[in-house]
Design a protein around this motif. Structure first.
Motif, PDB file in Angstrom:
ATOM      1  N   GLN A 220       0.816  -1.206   0.000  1.00  0.00           N
ATOM      2  CA  GLN A 220       0.000   0.000   0.000  1.00  0.00           C
ATOM      3  C   GLN A 220       0.855   1.264   0.000  1.00  0.00           C
ATOM      4  O   GLN A 220       0.391   2.335  -0.377  1.00  0.00           O
ATOM      5  N   ARG A 221       2.114   1.132   0.397  1.00  0.00           N
ATOM      6  CA  ARG A 221       2.957   2.319   0.455  1.00  0.00           C
ATOM      7  C   ARG A 221       3.632   2.633  -0.871  1.00  0.00           C
ATOM      8  O   ARG A 221       4.296   3.668  -0.989  1.00  0.00           O
ATOM      9  N   CYS A 222       3.431   1.756  -1.881  1.00  0.00           N
ATOM     10  CA  CYS A 222       4.118   2.026  -3.142  1.00  0.00           C
ATOM     11  C   CYS A 222       3.254   1.811  -4.371  1.00  0.00           C
ATOM     12  O   CYS A 222       3.746   2.002  -5.486  1.00  0.00           O
ATOM     13  N   GLY A 223       1.971   1.408  -4.237  1.00  0.00           N
ATOM     14  CA  GLY A 223       1.241   1.173  -5.466  1.00  0.00           C
ATOM     15  C   GLY A 223      -0.249   0.978  -5.320  1.00  0.00           C
ATOM     16  O   GLY A 223      -0.798   0.868  -4.224  1.00  0.00           O
ATOM     17  N   VAL A 224      -0.881   0.929  -6.502  1.00  0.00           N
ATOM     18  CA  VAL A 224      -2.288   0.585  -6.661  1.00  0.00           C
ATOM     19  C   VAL A 224      -2.384  -0.928  -6.826  1.00  0.00           C
ATOM     20  O   VAL A 224      -1.554  -1.539  -7.501  1.00  0.00           O
ATOM     21  N   GLN A 225      -3.400  -1.514  -6.202  1.00  0.00           N
ATOM     22  CA  GLN A 225      -3.639  -2.938  -6.399  1.00  0.00           C
ATOM     23  C   GLN A 225      -4.900  -3.107  -7.258  1.00  0.00           C
ATOM     24  O   GLN A 225      -5.925  -2.528  -6.935  1.00  0.00           O
ATOM     25  N   TRP A 226      -4.758  -3.862  -8.340  1.00  0.00           N
ATOM     26  CA  TRP A 226      -5.964  -4.130  -9.121  1.00  0.00           C
ATOM     27  C   TRP A 226      -6.136  -5.616  -9.295  1.00  0.00           C
ATOM     28  O   TRP A 226      -5.212  -6.393  -9.110  1.00  0.00           O
ATOM     29  N   SER A 227      -7.385  -6.008  -9.627  1.00  0.00           N
ATOM     30  CA  SER A 227      -7.797  -7.390  -9.429  1.00  0.00           C
ATOM     31  C   SER A 227      -7.429  -8.315 -10.568  1.00  0.00           C
ATOM     32  O   SER A 227      -7.862  -9.460 -10.588  1.00  0.00           O
ATOM     33  N   GLY A 228      -6.642  -7.866 -11.539  1.00  0.00           N
ATOM     34  CA  GLY A 228      -6.145  -8.758 -12.565  1.00  0.00           C
ATOM     35  C   GLY A 228      -7.001  -8.760 -13.819  1.00  0.00           C
ATOM     36  O   GLY A 228      -7.803  -7.865 -14.056  1.00  0.00           O
ATOM     37  N   ASP A 229      -6.818  -9.778 -14.634  1.00  0.00           N
ATOM     38  CA  ASP A 229      -7.410  -9.836 -15.971  1.00  0.00           C
ATOM     39  C   ASP A 229      -8.715 -10.619 -15.953  1.00  0.00           C
ATOM     40  O   ASP A 229      -8.711 -11.824 -15.699  1.00  0.00           O
ATOM     41  N   GLN A 230      -9.829  -9.934 -16.219  1.00  0.00           N
ATOM     42  CA  GLN A 230     -11.127 -10.593 -16.252  1.00  0.00           C
ATOM     43  C   GLN A 230     -11.856 -10.258 -17.547  1.00  0.00           C
ATOM     44  O   GLN A 230     -11.420  -9.404 -18.326  1.00  0.00           O
ATOM     45  N   SER A 231     -12.978 -10.885 -17.742  1.00  0.00           N
ATOM     46  CA  SER A 231     -13.827 -10.640 -18.904  1.00  0.00           C
ATOM     47  C   SER A 231     -15.053  -9.858 -18.467  1.00  0.00           C
ATOM     48  O   SER A 231     -15.675 -10.180 -17.452  1.00  0.00           O
ATOM     49  N   GLY A 232     -15.381  -8.817 -19.232  1.00  0.00           N
ATOM     50  CA  GLY A 232     -16.514  -7.983 -18.881  1.00  0.00           C
ATOM     51  C   GLY A 232     -17.841  -8.718 -18.995  1.00  0.00           C
ATOM     52  O   GLY A 232     -18.086  -9.437 -19.953  1.00  0.00           O
ATOM     53  N   SER A 233     -18.705  -8.528 -17.975  1.00  0.00           N
ATOM     54  CA  SER A 233     -20.032  -9.153 -17.954  1.00  0.00           C
ATOM     55  C   SER A 233     -20.782  -8.552 -16.770  1.00  0.00           C
ATOM     56  O   SER A 233     -20.220  -7.831 -15.944  1.00  0.00           O
ATOM     57  N   TRP A 234     -22.055  -8.878 -16.674  1.00  0.00           N
ATOM     58  CA  TRP A 234     -22.811  -8.443 -15.502  1.00  0.00           C
ATOM     59  C   TRP A 234     -22.267  -9.102 -14.237  1.00  0.00           C
ATOM     60  O   TRP A 234     -22.208  -8.458 -13.179  1.00  0.00           O
ATOM     61  N   GLU A 235     -21.862 -10.350 -14.325  1.00  0.00           N
ATOM     62  CA  GLU A 235     -21.290 -11.026 -13.169  1.00  0.00           C
ATOM     63  C   GLU A 235     -20.008 -10.349 -12.718  1.00  0.00           C
ATOM     64  O   GLU A 235     -19.730 -10.227 -11.521  1.00  0.00           O
ATOM     65  N   TYR A 236     -19.207  -9.908 -13.662  1.00  0.00           N
ATOM     66  CA  TYR A 236     -17.969  -9.204 -13.346  1.00  0.00           C
ATOM     67  C   TYR A 236     -18.269  -7.952 -12.524  1.00  0.00           C
ATOM     68  O   TYR A 236     -17.596  -7.671 -11.525  1.00  0.00           O
ATOM     69  N   ILE A 237     -19.277  -7.207 -12.930  1.00  0.00           N
ATOM     70  CA  ILE A 237     -19.657  -6.018 -12.164  1.00  0.00           C
ATOM     71  C   ILE A 237     -20.098  -6.421 -10.763  1.00  0.00           C
ATOM     72  O   ILE A 237     -19.675  -5.833  -9.765  1.00  0.00           O
ATOM     73  N   ARG A 238     -20.963  -7.457 -10.697  1.00  0.00           N
ATOM     74  CA  ARG A 238     -21.532  -7.837  -9.403  1.00  0.00           C
ATOM     75  C   ARG A 238     -20.458  -8.156  -8.378  1.00  0.00           C
ATOM     76  O   ARG A 238     -20.461  -7.611  -7.274  1.00  0.00           O
ATOM     77  N   TRP A 239     -19.531  -9.047  -8.725  1.00  0.00           N
ATOM     78  CA  TRP A 239     -18.590  -9.478  -7.683  1.00  0.00           C
ATOM     79  C   TRP A 239     -17.512  -8.449  -7.392  1.00  0.00           C
ATOM     80  O   TRP A 239     -16.886  -8.482  -6.324  1.00  0.00           O
ATOM     81  N   GLN A 240     -17.302  -7.511  -8.310  1.00  0.00           N
ATOM     82  CA  GLN A 240     -16.288  -6.493  -8.008  1.00  0.00           C
ATOM     83  C   GLN A 240     -16.774  -5.459  -6.999  1.00  0.00           C
ATOM     84  O   GLN A 240     -15.965  -4.858  -6.303  1.00  0.00           O
ATOM     85  N   ILE A 241     -18.086  -5.267  -6.903  1.00  0.00           N
ATOM     86  CA  ILE A 241     -18.593  -4.209  -6.017  1.00  0.00           C
ATOM     87  C   ILE A 241     -18.125  -4.390  -4.577  1.00  0.00           C
ATOM     88  O   ILE A 241     -17.622  -3.437  -3.969  1.00  0.00           O
ATOM     89  N   PRO A 242     -18.264  -5.581  -3.980  1.00  0.00           N
ATOM     90  CA  PRO A 242     -17.789  -5.711  -2.596  1.00  0.00           C
ATOM     91  C   PRO A 242     -16.283  -5.837  -2.454  1.00  0.00           C
ATOM     92  O   PRO A 242     -15.755  -5.746  -1.348  1.00  0.00           O
ATOM     93  N   THR A 243     -15.577  -6.022  -3.570  1.00  0.00           N
ATOM     94  CA  THR A 243     -14.153  -6.345  -3.495  1.00  0.00           C
ATOM     95  C   THR A 243     -13.320  -5.165  -3.017  1.00  0.00           C
ATOM     96  O   THR A 243     -12.471  -5.304  -2.122  1.00  0.00           O
ATOM     97  N   TYR A 244     -13.526  -4.002  -3.576  1.00  0.00           N
ATOM     98  CA  TYR A 244     -12.594  -2.895  -3.346  1.00  0.00           C
ATOM     99  C   TYR A 244     -12.835  -2.199  -2.012  1.00  0.00           C
ATOM    100  O   TYR A 244     -11.883  -1.836  -1.309  1.00  0.00           O
ATOM    101  N   ALA A 245     -14.110  -2.014  -1.648  1.00  0.00           N
ATOM    102  CA  ALA A 245     -14.369  -1.461  -0.323  1.00  0.00           C
ATOM    103  C   ALA A 245     -13.870  -2.414   0.755  1.00  0.00           C
ATOM    104  O   ALA A 245     -13.340  -1.987   1.784  1.00  0.00           O
ATOM    105  N   GLY A 246     -14.006  -3.723   0.507  1.00  0.00           N
ATOM    106  CA  GLY A 246     -13.494  -4.690   1.469  1.00  0.00           C
ATOM    107  C   GLY A 246     -11.994  -4.601   1.640  1.00  0.00           C
ATOM    108  O   GLY A 246     -11.465  -4.763   2.744  1.00  0.00           O
TER     109      GLY A 246
END
Length: 1020
Positions: free
Chosen positions: A401-427
């Motif tokens: 956290q002291r040196c970078g952004v963390q992102w969740s990697g390579d996924q495919s866009g879809s409604w499911e992709y949106i759904r599961w990402q919502i709780p991921t980042y606030a968590g």
């Protein structure tokens, strides 16, 4: 002079009793297979703030770091080791003063804040606050096996758990009852855990960090177990205090492992990634071609902060310095993917690189390699330029956290992709990760609709990025055409206008460790609902914005939970009192459900495309939702260099005083900007949008009356003055000033107005529309609109519609009176344009009325569906307009198999060796909707898993008509025989063809609706 250890042990043995020390439970329990657990204490050795316990052949050590933070280590063989060394934990300064005392059954080790009890037989720990309340307690002694160590804690009746880094699909609601891993698994989809952190926090007011690079497993059951795959135990404990104990714990953890870095301001703007040199997916290109894309962002009036120009394996680059210079001319910065390593970063930075996306820096041998890569890339930028380090990583660990952004990697866009990402980042914020995100609409697949919906809510994250070259076609936000491009622009510019708010929270994170994107549980710890699924698909941006993304193919959002407080719909100004749950919220494609907390004072940069657009004369705007006493501290610096670390920054505080509810004066006091930095505005104009719902009698600036303008156009043209706009979001007071010195405070007073919600709370009417309304392209019709009066009658009501260009709308419909608390429905004549696009179209209904002594306006934004002409004869399903096209991977294909992630990349439809020229190729879970208008009688098809899958996959097919399931297939695998379909659809208006995964894997679920054909009546 220190006492020899053997002598100290003998003294301790005497105190404990030689018999107990030498017999029975006095030894650590140890089996031949290497398993064991701490036994009775056989020696105790205090040494300042460090205390060592002998337990037979094992040793345990407690070291206090601060009044609330301490470390417990256990060496089963008596030899302490520290493999992580100083890689993760930073120097912490002088330990606190501690004291200890012995009781019959335990030792008590204390600071002025906490007491750690060490029970003697067996050695077992429990933590208490200074007031004697228990924080946690071991239910069994620390244990070990040949390759792991485990701590076991009791679980409180209502205790909730959060953290463990980025946990895809979960994290912003409680992990109670779940097993959670902290390790690399290269699973970047739902259920994976990239960017793991071996840290968790509890609603009981404590947190635990396991100081290791080894994999960890946490089971938050009864009891709670925390295990790491190493034969040593090393953990730090943090005791929080007060209502904000979770924030306190995150602060202590990030003090130990490093506070989040402060990104450059361009790092908070959207990034764009692609390969511009020898791109196999795009044909021959050159690195300088990236500048053409940057130009298109400008042409489409869209923000762009940075570009990765070599994002593709083996891509490389050329003309680096010229590319960097060209990007900077458009207000953007150059980034590079470290696919080829980071050994050349010095020269790359000198040529203009300012962003490093890590690859080789994380695929090496373990998380230490990942963390070292993050540090090295960050330092490489700082050591070779005056810029701030700025890196991105998809697999990292504590300290990143002291040196970078963390992102969740390579996924495919879809409604499911949106759904599961919502709780991921606030968590992830609960683990001190302040900047987490995912690629807009994924790296593959997606659709214009999912792109829009994904970009909407990610515009309320501090950071985000698009990836282009990996998908079948580019994914920049201007690629989809209208209405999608316009909606994307709207949200990117909203994000841009919020930069001063987001940047201020970024600065706060460097002090507190708490990022801007937050679970509701962090701000409302006393609300039992926020730990549950009731709040899973929403989050807070800062304390003031509640975001509830749409994650289904729908124009209505249900289940929006608003906690205690007053919440205002950002788009319409409608006011809600929490706690409440909103169902049926109208959310056409251009609308993200977004709410603002009462008391908010949000600093904004209005109207800009890039932070670089701002100059000495640029205004600062404040969006104010007055309620009680509230404040916000704006943070400013040069946005780019590291001078802020030497004190080159400024803060400016806005204090708002208003009634808690109802009528009264509103005062906004903007303090002097304290501090200085290069480029600071010595004076600037200010603008205010104050959400009162009632017009003030007058507005004063430092006690002097300001001019009241008589129209919005007059206000827009004036250099200063005020205007009450009843049509703007439920009624707002707009104020603008001439340039004012930033070196002095000023006060804005709004006389005889109200807190947010108006002088008579609940008096406002609301406007809504029934869902499911349909119109035919070019055909005359009506749209129903419901007007609901609030706590007072609404009189002289006039309801009008705004519709897309080319539509014809009838005159406003009037109502003499809508009694308080009742609803009246009106119907407004509407004729869509003959060429109107089939599917969802957004309309706005405006009701102007009088209530509670004021002329008022209420608006509702909603969707209607434009229907294509129904079939005029037999029709192939693949030739019809698809009103809905949801697909599990990539787009559904017409007359092709599903193929891969891109459009039209499928093959000839083939089932059991038979090929088909017509049909639909999908991937579960899939949903295709067509409009038949009641003109068809039968659907026939052959269905199965396409032969391209070669024997695996498992799905079920179904046919629905107007909400009723007409037919469902048995389970179908890649080895099943083709299933014939012959379904009566007589009278059906809407038919949906669904393919659903049946075994939970979705691997190989390429379903074919081969030769899908409707038998329909002929004629016009």
């Amino acid at each position: 002079m220190s006492t020899p250890r053997r002598l100290r042990s003998l003294v301790a043995l005497t105190a404990l009793g030689l018999a107990a020390a030498l017999l029975g439970p006095g030894h650590a329990a140890q089996a031949d297979d290497g398993t064991g657990a701490l036994g009775a204490v056989t020696g105790f050795h205090p040494d300042g703030s460090r205390y060592t316990f002998d337990a037979g052949s094992a040793e345990a050590r407690v070291s206090f770091v601060s009044g609330e933070t301490f470390r417990i280590e256990v060496a089963p063989d008596g030899e302490f080791t520290d493999p992580a060394g100083d890689d993760i934990v930073l120097p912490q300064g002088t330990p606190p003063a501690t004291r200890w005392k012995e009781k019959a059954d335990r030792y008590e080790l204390s600071t002025d804040r906490v007491t750690l009890r060490a029970y003697k037989s067996p050695l077992r720990f429990a933590l208490f606050r200074a007031d004697g309340t228990q924080v946690w307690s071991e239910t069994a002694p620390l244990s070990w096996s040949a390759d792991s160590t485990t701590q076991t804690l009791g679980r409180g009746a209502d205790e909730q758990f959060y953290g463990v880094g980025m946990q895809n699909g979960r994290g912003n609601t409680s992990l109670r009852g779940q097993t959670v891993e902290a390790e690399v698994d290269y699973d970047w989809d739902d259920g994976g855990h990239p960017n793991s952190v071996p840290f968790y926090l509890s609603s009981a007011g404590y947190g635990v960090f396991r100081n290791t690079f080894a994999p960890n497993t946490y089971t938050f059951g009864e009891p709670v177990t925390a295990a790491a795959e190493e034969r040593r135990f090393d953990a730090y404990y943090f005791a929080g205090s007060g209502r904000d104990s979770a924030k306190d714990v995150i602060g202590q953890y990030t003090k130990l492992t490093g506070k989040p870095f402060l990104p450059p301001v361009y790092g908070l703007e959207i990034g764009d990634a692609d390969c511009y040199l020898h791109n196999a997916n795009r044909g021959e290109r050159h690195t300088l071609d990236a500048l053409k894309i940057a130009d298109q962002y400008v042409e489409h009036d869209m923000p762009l902060g940075w570009m990765l120009v070599n994002d593709g394996y083996g891509c490389g680059y050329e003309d680096l310095a010229a590319t960097a210079k060209g990007l900077q001319a458009n207000g953007a910065q150059l980034g590079l993917w470290t696919e080829d390593g980071i050994d050349r970063i010095a020269d790359q930075v000198k040529a203009g690189q300012r962003v490093a996306k890590l690859d080789v820096a994380w695929v090496g041998a373990g998380y230490k390699f990942a963390l070292d890569g993050c540090k090295a890339a960050y330092q490489g930028i700082e050591e070779n330029s005056d810029a701030r380090g700025f890196t991105w990583a998809p697999e990292s660990w504590s300290g990143a956290q002291r040196c970078g952004v963390q992102w969740s990697g390579d996924q495919s866009g879809s409604w499911e992709y949106i759904r599961w990402q919502i709780p991921t980042y606030a968590g992830a914020t609960m683990s001190g990760l302040a900047y987490t995100t995912g690629d807009v609409d994924g790296i593959f697949g997606g659709s214009p609709k999912t792109y829009v919906r994904d970009l909407q809510w990610k515009s309320l994250l501090p950071v985000t990025m698009t990836m282009d070259g990996w998908a079948a076609s580019d994914k920049q936000p201007f690629r989809q055409g209208e209405p999608y491009t316009g909606i994307n622009r709207k949200y990117l510019k909203l994000h841009e206008s919020l930069l001063p708010y987001l940047y201020s929270y970024a600065h706060q994170a460097t002090k507190t460790g708490v990022g801007a994107v937050r679970p509701l549980a962090l701000e409302y710890p006393d609300d039992p609902k926020v730990a549950t699924d009731a709040a899973k698909y929403e989050f807070l941006t800062g304390e003031d914005f509640l975001v509830a993304p749409v994650y289904k193919d729908t124009a209505v959002r249900d289940g929006i939970y608003l906690p205690k407080g007053t919440w205002t719909d950002y788009w319409t100004g409608r006011v809600y009192q929490g706690p409440t749950t909103i169902d049926g919220y109208s959310a056409p494609l251009d609308t993200l459900p977004l709410f603002v907390k009462g008391g908010a004072a949000v600093p904004m940069w209005p109207g800009i495309r890039s932070y670089a657009d701002r100059d000495a004369d640029s205004p600062l705007a404040w969006d104010v939702y007055p309620q009680g006493s509230s404040s916000f501290e704006l943070y400013e610096d040069d946005g780019v260099t590291r001078a802020h670390r030497d004190g080159a920054y400024a803060t400016q505080r806005a204090d708002v005083t208003a009634p808690r509810s109802g009528p009264g004066d509103v005062r906004v006091r903007v303090g002097a900007s304290e501090g200085t930095y290069r480029g600071k505005q010595s004076a600037r104009p200010y603008a205010f949008t104050v959400h009162t719902g009632d017009a003030p009698s007058q507005v004063e600036l430092d006690g002097r009356k300001m001019a009241r303008l008589d129209s919005r156009s007059a206000y827009d043209k004036a250099g200063s003055g005020w205007f009450y706009d009843r049509d703007e979001r439920g009624g707002v007071v707009l104020v603008k000033t001439a340039k004012l010195s930033t070196g002095r405070a000023f006060t804005l007073d709004l006389r005889d107005t109200a807190a947010v919600g108006g002088a008579v709370p609940g008096a406002d009417a609301t406007v809504a529309a029934p869902v499911g309304q349909e119109l035919g392209a070019g055909a005359s019709g009506t749209v129903a609109v419901d007007v609901t009066a609030g706590g007072r009658d609404a009189t002289d009501v006039a309801v009008a519609l705004d519709a897309p260009e080319g539509w014809r709308v009838g005159d406003a419909v009037t109502l003499d009176r809508v009694p308080a608390g009742t609803t009246r429905r009106v119907e407004v004549a509407v004729t869509p344009a003959a060429g109107a696009t089939a599917g969802e179209q957004a309309l706005t209904a405006t009701a102007r009325y009088r209530a509670a002594g004021q002329q008022r306006t209420a608006q509702g934004h909603f969707a209607v569906s434009v229907m294509p002409p129904p079939p005029t004869g037999d029709a192939w399903a693949s030739d019809l307009v698809w009103l809905r096209s949801t697909n599990g991977y990539g787009p559904a294909e017409r007359d092709r198999s599903n193929g891969e992630s891109g459009a039209t990349d499928g093959h000839t439809l083939t089932l059991a060796g038979k090929t088909y020229a017509k049909g639909i190729g999908v991937h579960a879970d899939s949903d295709i909707e067509v409009y038949l208008g009641g003109r068809c009688t039968k659907l026939t098809a052959d269905v199965g898993i396409d032969d391209e899958i070669n024997g695996y996959g498992e799905v079920a097919f179904s046919v629905e008509a107007d909400g009723t399931v007409l037919w469902t297939s048995p389970k179908v695998t890649g080895a099943s025989a083709t299933v014939p379909v012959d379904v009566d659809v007589s009278g059906a208006r809407h038919v949906r063809l669904k393919v659903t995964d049946t075994n939970g894997s979705k691997t190989g679920d390429h379903g074919d609706w081969a030769a899908a054909k409707f038998t329909c009546a002929a004629g016009s």
